[in-house]
Enzyme design. Structure first.
Site, PDB file in Angstrom:
ATOM      1  N   HIS A  81       0.790  -1.230   0.000  1.00  0.00           N
ATOM      2  CA  HIS A  81       0.000   0.000   0.000  1.00  0.00           C
ATOM      3  C   HIS A  81       0.828   1.288   0.000  1.00  0.00           C
ATOM      4  CE1 HIS A  81       1.161  -0.542   4.136  1.00  0.00           C
ATOM      5  NE2 HIS A  81       0.924   0.736   4.312  1.00  0.00           N
ATOM      6  N   HIS A  83       1.655   7.029  -0.427  1.00  0.00           N
ATOM      7  CA  HIS A  83       0.782   6.181   0.393  1.00  0.00           C
ATOM      8  C   HIS A  83      -0.515   6.005  -0.384  1.00  0.00           C
ATOM      9  CE1 HIS A  83      -1.413   4.506   3.757  1.00  0.00           C
ATOM     10  NE2 HIS A  83      -0.267   4.429   4.415  1.00  0.00           N
TER      11      HIS A  83
END
Length: 171
Positions: A77, A92
């Protein structure tokens, strides 16, 4: 003057040494960090930057390297790429997406690898992430920089993956 003008390469070398452009890792709508639905990013505690929200109809998309450098961390992620001159940029992908434990993500890049801006880093199934009631708002942050390190982008502008997002502040 012809293409053999000797001052042109020297000028471009100087300019590239001073300005490091950060590319958007994802296509979508641009927002300032202050609008990110996570206080750690919104308050600039991680660093200054901007965020991208993929389009509503985005399916599986590829997140790309934000600048030339070394992959210092890569998770399903999120990832960090560090430029040779020092600054590191965190991408992110989504908010609280660590909870998915990799579901919906495929890691392409490897830690320690040298990448160029625009190189594929990970893929993300945007539809799956949103089906889990998670935000796809994706902060792009200059680590260890001031919250106001870059001029905040106007909210709502569109950006394509690989297109200029912002320039790193002078070092």
């Amino acid at each position: 003057m012809s293409h053999s003008d000797v001052t042109a390469p020297e000028l471009s070398t100087e300019a590239s040494a001073q300005i490091i452009s950060v590319a958007s890792p994802l296509p979508g709508r641009l927002i300032p960090l202050s609008e990110v639905p996570d206080p750690v990013f919104a308050k600039g505690l991680v660093g200054g930057g901007a965020a991208i929200i993929p389009d509503d109809d985005a399916g599986v998309i590829t997140a790309v390297a934000p600048l030339d450098g070394k992959v210092v961390k890569v998770m399903p992620h999120a990832y960090i790429v560090q430029h040779a001159s020092g600054p590191a940029v965190l991408v992110h992908v989504g908010i609280d997406t660590v909870r998915l434990k990799g579901e919906g993500f495929t890691v392409i890049a490897q830690k320690g690898e040298q990448v160029r801006a625009g190189d594929p880093m990970i893929t993300v199934d945007v539809t799956l992430v949103r089906s889990k009631d998670l935000s796809m708002c994706s902060p792009v942050v200059i680590l260890d920089s001031a919250a106001d390190a870059i001029e905040a982008p106007a909210s709502g502008g569109r950006v394509e993956a690989g297109a200029r997002l912002f320039d790193l502040p002078g070092r």
